[in-house]
Design an enzyme around this catalytic site. Structure first.
Site, mmCIF file in Angstrom:
data_model
loop_
_atom_site.group_PDB
_atom_site.id
_atom_site.type_symbol
_atom_site.label_atom_id
_atom_site.label_comp_id
_atom_site.label_asym_id
_atom_site.label_seq_id
_atom_site.Cartn_x
_atom_site.Cartn_y
_atom_site.Cartn_z
ATOM 1 N N ARG A 104 0.840 -1.196 0.000
ATOM 2 C CA ARG A 104 0.000 0.000 0.000
ATOM 3 C C ARG A 104 0.875 1.246 0.000
ATOM 4 N NH1 ARG A 104 -5.215 0.373 0.850
ATOM 5 N NH2 ARG A 104 -5.284 -1.737 1.699
ATOM 6 N N THR A 108 -0.797 7.676 -1.130
ATOM 7 C CA THR A 108 -2.101 7.553 -1.804
ATOM 8 C C THR A 108 -2.987 6.483 -1.176
ATOM 9 O OG1 THR A 108 -1.334 5.887 -3.381
ATOM 10 C CG2 THR A 108 -0.971 8.206 -3.957
ATOM 11 N N ASP A 200 -4.638 -10.901 12.157
ATOM 12 C CA ASP A 200 -3.819 -10.782 10.956
ATOM 13 C C ASP A 200 -3.431 -12.174 10.488
ATOM 14 O OD1 ASP A 200 -1.302 -10.613 9.353
ATOM 15 O OD2 ASP A 200 -1.569 -8.461 9.684
ATOM 16 N N ASP A 203 0.423 -12.866 9.955
ATOM 17 C CA ASP A 203 1.156 -13.004 11.213
ATOM 18 C C ASP A 203 0.864 -14.327 11.889
ATOM 19 O OD1 ASP A 203 2.451 -10.610 10.954
ATOM 20 O OD2 ASP A 203 1.075 -9.481 12.249
#
Length: 209
Positions: A104, A108, A200, A203
């Site tokens: 990411r 933006t 997550d 993870d």
């Protein structure tokens, strides 16, 4: 939501509960994700076309069904999607495997491709894109866009749990792509995690924080 398929098989629902549990360690989590991917692939491939071939059994010559039509490719979204690949391949060992890596952009906040390796004959293939989580939908939508840009048209997306926000994003960007999930959860929290979710997935798969 016409393009969302929630897989309610008892074994799938049982194993989803186990991976949600915070006390489930990385080894068991990986095993469960693998098992869920296998079970879900059975449902996802239910509509594969069949053709007849002639074979000779120990008793007589006969005609029987085999899978026909487009070749299959599984595409994990790195890194968590890797945890689902082996489960898919156990049912479809001849499938090719592509990979899509995204990050990411900090300014933006848009997904940016850093790796994309796919078979060359995309137009002749059916794609199963896998990622344990469909949260905001940004990564899934981008990965599917990358496949389409290279010529892929027959695409399904498979995740373990999904948020309504991610489903809405996918429906807006890719209304032609069916979504298969074991659970459509409540929402995203302020940190972008699915609620109740399972934390997550990357993870928990790989023991990182």
């Amino acid at each position: 939501m016409a393009n969302v398929h929630i897989l309610n098989h008892p074994l799938i629902q049982h194993k989803i509960t186990l991976i949600r549990d915070n006390s489930t360690g990385a080894k068991e989590f990986r095993e469960l994700v693998d098992e869920l991917a296998l079970l879900m692939t059975y449902e996802v491939t239910r509509d594969l076309p069949l053709g007849e071939v002639e074979i000779h059994t120990p008793i007589k010559r006969t005609r029987s069904n085999v899978i026909s039509g487009k070749k299959l490719t599984v595409v994990p979204i790195l890194r968590a999607g890797l945890g689902m690949v082996d489960g898919v391949l156990k049912l479809i060992p001849a499938a090719k495997v592509g990979h899509v890596g995204l990050y990411r952009d900090p300014e933006t906040l848009e997904p940016v491709e850093y790796y994309c390796k796919l078979p060359k004959d995309l137009e002749e293939r059916e794609f199963i894109v896998v990622d344990p989580m469909l949260a905001t939908g940004g990564s899934a939508s981008a990965a599917i866009s990358f496949i389409k840009q290279r010529g892929g048209t027959n695409i399904k997306f498979v995740c373990l749990v999904a948020a309504p926000e991610g489903v809405d994003k996918m429906a807006k960007d890719h209304p032609d792509v069916d979504i298969y999930t074991a659970s459509l959860d409540e929402k995203l929290n302020e940190d972008g995690y699915i609620v109740p979710g399972l934390g997550d997935a990357g993870d928990r798969l790989y023991g990182t924080k």
